[in-house]
Every structure is written in structure tokens, then in C-alpha cells.
Write an enzyme that holds these catalytic residues in place. Sequence first.
Site, PDB file in Angstrom:
ATOM      1  N   SER A  56       0.806  -1.218   0.000  1.00 20.27           N
ATOM      2  CA  SER A  56       0.000   0.000   0.000  1.00 20.27           C
ATOM      3  C   SER A  56       0.841   1.271   0.000  1.00 20.27           C
ATOM      4  CB  SER A  56      -0.931   0.011   1.216  1.00 20.27           C
ATOM      5  OG  SER A  56      -0.180  -0.110   2.418  1.00 20.27           O
ATOM      6  N   GLY A  93      -2.069  -4.331   1.276  1.00 19.89           N
ATOM      7  CA  GLY A  93      -2.139  -5.564   2.040  1.00 19.89           C
ATOM      8  C   GLY A  93      -1.151  -6.631   1.620  1.00 19.89           C
ATOM      9  N   ASN A 121       4.130  -5.446   5.784  1.00 18.22           N
ATOM     10  CA  ASN A 121       2.978  -6.214   6.268  1.00 18.22           C
ATOM     11  C   ASN A 121       3.401  -7.510   6.944  1.00 18.22           C
ATOM     12  OD1 ASN A 121       0.759  -4.497   5.521  1.00 18.22           O
ATOM     13  ND2 ASN A 121       1.213  -4.997   3.387  1.00 18.22           N
ATOM     14  N   ASP A 204      -4.508   6.882  10.091  1.00 18.57           N
ATOM     15  CA  ASP A 204      -4.097   5.572  10.605  1.00 18.57           C
ATOM     16  C   ASP A 204      -2.670   5.590  11.151  1.00 18.57           C
ATOM     17  OD1 ASP A 204      -2.459   5.556   8.339  1.00 18.57           O
ATOM     18  OD2 ASP A 204      -3.667   4.081   7.261  1.00 18.57           O
ATOM     19  N   HIS A 207       0.176   5.264   6.809  1.00 19.31           N
ATOM     20  CA  HIS A 207       0.317   5.599   5.395  1.00 19.31           C
ATOM     21  C   HIS A 207       0.563   7.095   5.200  1.00 19.31           C
ATOM     22  CE1 HIS A 207      -2.024   1.800   5.348  1.00 19.31           C
ATOM     23  NE2 HIS A 207      -1.203   1.534   4.342  1.00 19.31           N
TER      24      HIS A 207
END
Length: 229
Positions: A56, A93, A121, A204, A207
Site C-alpha cells: 500500500s 495488504g 505487512n 491511521d 500511510h
Amino acid sequence: MQTLLKFRYFFIFCFLFSCADTPKKNNELETSDTSNTEVEKLTENKNKVILFFGDSLTAGYGLELEEAFPALIQNRLDSLNLNYTTLNSGLSGETTAGGLNRLNWVLNQKVDIFILELGANDGLRGIPLDQTRSNLQSIIDLVKKKNSNTKIILAGMQIPPNMGPEYTKEFRKIFPDLAAKNKIPLIPFLLENVAGIPNLNLEDGIHPTAEGHQIVMENVWKALEGIVK
């Protein structure tokens, strides 16, 4: 403008044909009417190709594609009259295992520079470190096998200490170790001067914002500049 359209078409084509089950976002649906003709036009492009292969962070989660760092690299290249086309093969993801599974399809075209940005991730999920290391090495090996002339750049990553200090430390070492072993350039930390700074990240806290991607672009450019020039 034509180069930017090619950039967008390739991103959507990669997304639609990926086997990942991550949710679609608005910026991934904007050009979902991509046709086979458009993809064929892309593969006929005579510029050298820089492929960004990641998660991402590469995809530009929460932003327009034009705001993500691969597109910003394209702007920099264009401003310097360098004949390169950047292709965004980031998938939200994505893990190193997922990236390895879809790599063969991505490498169906000729790639001159391959920028590998995966692993975050894995770290956030606590995947065993030997698996992450092995998957990244397998990706590097497959890129070399497909075309020994492809230049590979590895993006280093760090994670919060949620998994404990030992895991965090060993995770961070994976990237410089692999870069040294394979004699490839390393971006020491992709999110240098961005991670942990609230106004450079989305809500979040993970990002980057559009402003954050500007800094990420400069981090990438330091490793890329010597190759493209």
C-alpha cells in the site's frame, strides 16, 4: 500526460488481475475500464521501464495515483528529459509471500529497473523473519532469472516495536543484509523523515499523506538517481 495515463492503466491492470482479496478503494476504481488495447499500447512503449513492486505504500493508499511516490518519480524523470516510464505495481495488504506469488505475471514485460518495496505487512503481522527473508531473496532471484540486466533496488523498512525489541531489530537487519548479499542498492528506510510524524501521515498513522509521499520520493530518488543518469 500520455505517460501518466500509461502509469494509471498499468496500475489498474495489475490490481484487477491480482489474486489478493484486499478491499478496493476509490483511487483504484477510477480507470477500471482498462481495455486490452490500452495494455498492449503500454507494452509497446519504447522508454526504459521502472517497475515499483510493493504494498500500500507503493500503491499510494488513500491518495490519488498521481500523489503516490512512483508517479512523483515519473514527474522528476520527465523534468530531466529522461526516457523512462514508471509502472506502479503496488497492492494494498501485500506480503512478501503474496508478492512472490504474483511476480511471474508482473515480469511478463521487460523491466529495466525493479524497485522492491515489500515486507512491512510481514512485520506488522509477526510473520517469521526467516520466511520474510526467504521470500524477498526468491523475488530477487526470479527478477534476475527473468532478465539478468534488470537493475534491482531494495527499499528498507522498519516497524514499531509491537512484536518485541528482538523481532524489531532483526526485521530491520533483513534489508541491508539482503542488499549486501546481492550487491544491489538499498534505500536505507523508505519512510525516513515521514514515519511517526503525524502531519505527514493519514489518520491511521501508517500511510503517508501527499506531503509525506513527496519526502518518500526524495528517499527513493537518492538510490535511483545514479542509475537513471
